[in-house]
Design a protein around this motif. Structure first.
Motif, PDB file in Angstrom:
ATOM      1  N   PHE A  34       0.842  -1.189   0.000  1.00  0.00           N
ATOM      2  CA  PHE A  34       0.000   0.000   0.000  1.00  0.00           C
ATOM      3  C   PHE A  34       0.876   1.238   0.000  1.00  0.00           C
ATOM      4  N   SER A  35       0.798   2.010  -1.094  1.00  0.00           N
ATOM      5  CA  SER A  35       1.662   3.183  -1.190  1.00  0.00           C
ATOM      6  C   SER A  35       0.894   4.472  -0.945  1.00  0.00           C
ATOM      7  N   GLY A  36      -0.424   4.389  -0.931  1.00  0.00           N
ATOM      8  CA  GLY A  36      -1.208   5.622  -0.852  1.00  0.00           C
ATOM      9  C   GLY A  36      -1.477   6.217  -2.221  1.00  0.00           C
ATOM     10  N   GLY A  37      -1.004   5.551  -3.260  1.00  0.00           N
ATOM     11  CA  GLY A  37      -1.304   5.971  -4.627  1.00  0.00           C
ATOM     12  C   GLY A  37      -2.630   5.373  -5.067  1.00  0.00           C
ATOM     13  N   LYS A  38      -3.160   5.887  -6.181  1.00  0.00           N
ATOM     14  CA  LYS A  38      -4.519   5.483  -6.563  1.00  0.00           C
ATOM     15  C   LYS A  38      -4.656   3.990  -6.846  1.00  0.00           C
ATOM     16  N   ASP A  39      -3.627   3.383  -7.438  1.00  0.00           N
ATOM     17  CA  ASP A  39      -3.747   1.967  -7.771  1.00  0.00           C
ATOM     18  C   ASP A  39      -3.825   1.108  -6.510  1.00  0.00           C
ATOM     19  N   SER A  40      -3.008   1.454  -5.516  1.00  0.00           N
ATOM     20  CA  SER A  40      -3.069   0.633  -4.304  1.00  0.00           C
ATOM     21  C   SER A  40      -4.347   0.930  -3.524  1.00  0.00           C
ATOM     22  N   ILE A  41      -4.869   2.127  -3.662  1.00  0.00           N
ATOM     23  CA  ILE A  41      -6.144   2.439  -3.002  1.00  0.00           C
ATOM     24  C   ILE A  41      -7.276   1.639  -3.652  1.00  0.00           C
ATOM     25  N   VAL A  42      -7.256   1.599  -4.981  1.00  0.00           N
ATOM     26  CA  VAL A  42      -8.273   0.813  -5.684  1.00  0.00           C
ATOM     27  C   VAL A  42      -8.148  -0.670  -5.310  1.00  0.00           C
ATOM     28  N   MET A  43      -6.917  -1.142  -5.221  1.00  0.00           N
ATOM     29  CA  MET A  43      -6.712  -2.553  -4.869  1.00  0.00           C
ATOM     30  C   MET A  43      -7.243  -2.841  -3.460  1.00  0.00           C
ATOM     31  N   ALA A  44      -6.988  -1.939  -2.531  1.00  0.00           N
ATOM     32  CA  ALA A  44      -7.479  -2.138  -1.161  1.00  0.00           C
ATOM     33  C   ALA A  44      -9.009  -2.068  -1.127  1.00  0.00           C
ATOM     34  N   HIS A  45      -9.562  -1.193  -1.934  1.00  0.00           N
ATOM     35  CA  HIS A  45     -11.023  -1.105  -2.033  1.00  0.00           C
ATOM     36  C   HIS A  45     -11.603  -2.425  -2.542  1.00  0.00           C
ATOM     37  N   LEU A  46     -10.958  -2.989  -3.557  1.00  0.00           N
ATOM     38  CA  LEU A  46     -11.410  -4.271  -4.109  1.00  0.00           C
ATOM     39  C   LEU A  46     -11.268  -5.387  -3.077  1.00  0.00           C
ATOM     40  N   ALA A  47     -10.217  -5.302  -2.257  1.00  0.00           N
ATOM     41  CA  ALA A  47     -10.021  -6.320  -1.224  1.00  0.00           C
ATOM     42  C   ALA A  47     -11.152  -6.246  -0.199  1.00  0.00           C
ATOM     43  N   ARG A  48     -11.592  -5.046   0.121  1.00  0.00           N
ATOM     44  CA  ARG A  48     -12.738  -4.920   1.033  1.00  0.00           C
ATOM     45  C   ARG A  48     -13.947  -5.604   0.436  1.00  0.00           C
ATOM     46  N   LYS A  49     -14.151  -5.361  -0.869  1.00  0.00           N
ATOM     47  CA  LYS A  49     -15.306  -5.965  -1.534  1.00  0.00           C
ATOM     48  C   LYS A  49     -15.198  -7.488  -1.547  1.00  0.00           C
ATOM     49  N   ALA A  50     -13.985  -7.979  -1.755  1.00  0.00           N
ATOM     50  CA  ALA A  50     -13.790  -9.417  -1.934  1.00  0.00           C
ATOM     51  C   ALA A  50     -14.121 -10.210  -0.673  1.00  0.00           C
ATOM     52  N   PHE A  51     -13.876  -9.607   0.493  1.00  0.00           N
ATOM     53  CA  PHE A  51     -14.015 -10.385   1.728  1.00  0.00           C
ATOM     54  C   PHE A  51     -15.151  -9.903   2.616  1.00  0.00           C
ATOM     55  N   HIS A  52     -15.901  -8.942   2.150  1.00  0.00           N
ATOM     56  CA  HIS A  52     -17.023  -8.398   2.889  1.00  0.00           C
ATOM     57  C   HIS A  52     -17.996  -9.514   3.288  1.00  0.00           C
ATOM     58  N   PRO A  53     -18.576  -9.539   4.464  1.00  0.00           N
ATOM     59  CA  PRO A  53     -18.440  -8.543   5.530  1.00  0.00           C
ATOM     60  C   PRO A  53     -17.273  -8.796   6.486  1.00  0.00           C
ATOM     61  N   ALA A  54     -16.371  -9.698   6.124  1.00  0.00           N
ATOM     62  CA  ALA A  54     -15.190  -9.902   6.979  1.00  0.00           C
ATOM     63  C   ALA A  54     -14.145  -8.832   6.653  1.00  0.00           C
TER      64      ALA A  54
END
Ligand SMILES: Nc1nc2c(ncn2[C@@H]2O[C@H](COP(=O)(O)OP(=O)(O)O)[C@@H](O)[C@H]2O)c(=O)[nH]1
Lengths: 301, 416
Positions: A34-54
């Motif tokens: 996670f660099s704080g750049g847009k690509d890593s932010i999008v990736m982290a957002h997708l990770a939230r979606k992937a494991f929701h609600p965990a």
């Protein structure tokens, strides 16, 4: 009959979520870079979606060069708190202090290359067996050959000519002890796809991506932000301009572009009309035609 | 935002003009940026090329740039207002058959390049055979270098006839479009050529933008390979238990009666969950999380299906394979087999035959199965697979074999 079709952004989203879940399933200790750049932010957002609600089953790892924009670090800390993730920060300064790397000298000195050692040390220390990166194949031609699951040997090196074939959606993360994988869920995204997705999902970004007034110095065509690490040299003059950043890396090598884009719509219009790649603002890539390939072989992001 | 996605693969022999063609598509669709162009101009100058070498854009790795050949699969991206395209750019030489197979595995359309001066040659047949084997249903035969045959209609028509004759044996390819082009000069790539008034068809780009690619996805047979079990065990979701995965076929809706394999338990779908809320239906290739009415023990590698239309469940598998490794396939050899989200072990029981991919002849009784060879084998697996024929479902019909010592993928398999 109803037609079952997904538009391109939904297809890319679904693919990335699949890859993130494969990573969780196939590795013991995956980390998300996670660099704080847009690509890593999008990736982290997708990770939230992937494991929701965990919660995200990955630690976030940030390699901090010490030359970050303060806005990035602020954003990072807020973001990590919001999603309830745990963050590990690996400092390039520590690698320098320990004598693992030697700081480059001169006005073009950059810590970009040094990050590789810090990253590999962190992977070893924390025993990560996979590191998720936000790299995209459209960014650069050496990246165009990356696999989704990209093998790294015991030394963290990439062997571009000996890559494992990757077919269909069958990802092979089998590895021996000490080896690790870099995983790139956004492989098939372009810069435009990322921006469209950010807009569609209303994802929050660091303010640096939007146009603002800033004191910059024009160094070989790169508009660098004047700061403690980028000082104006005697033969240079700085000026205040309205700029934004297309990528966010080190202050020493990430140049801004003149831009009046203050909203995501403005940015999307700008990206559509852009005549330079986003990495064109990165002096680290301009060092030679195979600069990226050479760094990647050593274990760079 | 509402754009389609088309994945296609390109195959051509060395020097047929594949790199030039891709460079041309990217260049004329304005997908090349100025800094890339400058870098290309600079490299062209260094190499002493006469004009801007569009091929340099696509040859990614240093070794390739030095030798001037394409070794690996490289992926390229471009978009027009109608569609986003992903190109799997693969080398055409025999020794790179495995790369072609890899590129073809995710593509819905194949561009087969022919040099107008050479006509249909062995390599053309090979490319078409691989596209067909991997079940690419749409092919474009681009007859390139028309400028070198004076844009003659007769030459083009002869090639079309020859290819059609050969292609009548390829049953997966349902549509073939022929286009005469010059990648170097740009004729019929993006703009219509005024050199070939006898040709009334679309330009290559127009065809790519408008070709109707009927669904490669199977929306009939419900298949949901479980990837990961989601159990937050948090205060807000103490009892949540969801099965995360990507729909591999059919449509799932809340209330549907489902069967879980291998246990054979029947239950109903309670909900289809996503981060953005519950949805009414899930179809391939959506990634979702399914919750069920009953608490059943389900783990990664299991498959949720519908009772009236289950997949085949078997330990004896017949498959076409392409061999990827320098070390030949060993009869009685044991490998790890990865199929959907499941991994089992497999032993090779028999080599049925190999295919001479230049002539399509069967070779029987040859015990050696080496790098880049294609043929049919039978396997016995350590646990049953839940599968469909590859020709019915690309996801539940495909697998890879992995060498357990090196962890390398040694074969791609398509279940027959
Ligand atoms: N005259 C002519 N030459 C072409 C055409 N397309 C490609 N070439 C040339 O053929 C050679 C091989 O092309 P290249 O794109 O590198 O082929 P690849 O090996 O298939 O990628 C180069 O010298 C190109 O300039 C064409 O349509 N007409």
């Amino acid at each position: 009959m109803r037609s079952y079709k997904l538009n391109h952004v939904r297809q890319l989203e679904s693919e990335a979520i699949f890859v993130l879940r494969e990573t969780a399933a196939q590795f013991d200790r995956p980390a998300l870079l996670f660099s704080g750049g847009k690509d890593s932010i999008v990736m982290a957002h997708l990770a939230r979606k992937a494991f929701h609600p965990a919660r995200i089953p990955f630690m976030l790892l940030h390699v901090d060069t010490g030359h970050n924009f303060p806005e990035t670090i602020e954003f990072r800390d807020r973001f990590v708190k919001e999603i309830g993730a745990s963050l590990v920060v690996a400092y390039v300064q520590d690698s320098i202090d320990k004598g693992r790397v030697v700081e480059e000298q001169g006005i073009h000195a950059s810590r970009n290359k040094l990050q590789t050692v810090t990253l590999l040390d962190a992977i070893e220390t924390h025993q990560f067996d996979a590191a998720l990166g936000g790299g995209r194949r459209d960014e650069e031609k050496a990246r165009a050959k990356e696999r989704f699951f990209s093998h790294r040997n015991d030394f963290g090196e990439w062997d571009p000519k000996g890559q494992r074939p990757e077919l269909w959606n069958l990802f092979n993360g089998r590895h021996h002890h000490g080896e690790h994988f870099r995983v790139f869920p956004l492989s098939n995204w372009t810069e435009m796809d990322v921006w469209q997705y950010i807009k569609h999902e209303a994802i929050d970004l660091p303010s640096l991506y939007f146009s603002h007034r800033r004191e910059v110095v024009d160094r070989h065509g790169s508009l660098l932000a004047v700061s403690d690490v980028v000082r104006v040299q005697p033969d240079e003059t700085s000026e205040e301009r309205t700029v934004r950043f297309r990528t966010i890396g080190d202050m020493t090598c990430t140049g801004g572009v003149d831009s009046a884009a203050t909203s995501l719509d403005d940015i999307i219009a700008e990206v559509a009309a852009a005549r330079e790649t986003e990495r064109g603002t990165r002096s680290d890539d301009k060092r030679s035609e195979s600069a990226m390939e050479d760094r990647k072989k050593e274990g760079y992001f | 935002m509402e754009m389609d996605l088309l994945r296609f693969t390109t195959a051509g022999s060395v020097d047929d003009g594949k790199s030039t063609l891709i460079g041309r598509l990217l260049y004329d669709s304005k997908s090349i940026f100025e800094d890339q162009l400058e870098a290309m101009e600079e490299s062209s100058r260094k190499r002493g090329d006469e004009h801007l070498n569009l091929a340099l854009l696509t040859d990614g790795l240093r070794a390739e740039r030095e030798q001037g050949i394409t070794i690996d699969v490289a992926y390229r991206y471009f978009a027009t207002p109608r569609r986003k395209f992903i190109i799997a750019d693969t080398p055409g030489h025999m020794q790179y058959t495995r790369n072609m197979v890899t590129g073809a595995s995710t593509a819905s359309l194949a561009i087969i390049l022919i040099d107008a001066r050479k006509g249909v040659i062995e390599q053309t047949c090979r490319h078409a055979f691989i596209a067909n084997l991997l079940r690419i249903q749409h092919a474009v035969v681009a007859v390139n270098k028309m400028d070198l045959v004076d844009y003659q209609e007769e030459t083009y028509e002869a090639i079309v006839a020859e290819f059609q004759d050969f292609a009548s044996r390829l049953d997966n390819i349902v549509e073939i479009t022929f286009i005469p082009i010059s990648a170097l000069r740009g004729d019929n790539v993006v703009a219509t050529s005024d050199q070939m008034p006898w040709y009334g068809g679309p330009t290559l780009l127009h065809h790519l933008e408008t070709v109707y690619v009927g669904s490669e996805e199977n929306h009939v047979d419900a298949r949901f390979p479980v990837q990961w079990v989601i159990r937050p065990q948090s205060d807000t979701h103490p009892d949540f238990r969801g099965y995360a995965g990507r729909v591999a076929g059919g449509v799932f809706k809340p209330g549907d009666e489902v069967l879980v394999l291998p246990s054979g338990f029947a239950t109903h779908v309670s909900a289809i969950e996503t981060f953005d809320g519950q949805i009414e239906e899930a179809f391939s290739p959506l990634s979702v999380t399914i919750t069920l009415d009953d608490d059943i023990d389900i783990s990664r590698g299991d498959m949720i299906v519908k009772p009236n239309n289950p997949p085949r469940v078997d330990q004896d598998i017949e498959a076409m394979i392409c061999w990827f490794s320098e070390r030949p396939l060993v009869s009685r050899g044991k490998y790890a087999l990865r199929h959907t989200t499941k991994e089992v072990r497999a032993v090779v029981r028999d080599i049925r035959f190999k295919v001479d991919i230049n002539t399509l002849h069967k070779i029987e009784g040859d015990p050696e199965f080496g790098l880049n060879e294609i043929g049919r084998i039978s396997l016995r697996t350590s646990a049953p697979l839940f599968y469909d024929r590859y020709n019915r479902n690309r996801t539940t019909g495909s697998f890879v074999l992995i060498d357990e010592q090196t962890n390398e993928a040694v074969a791609a398999g398509m279940i027959v």
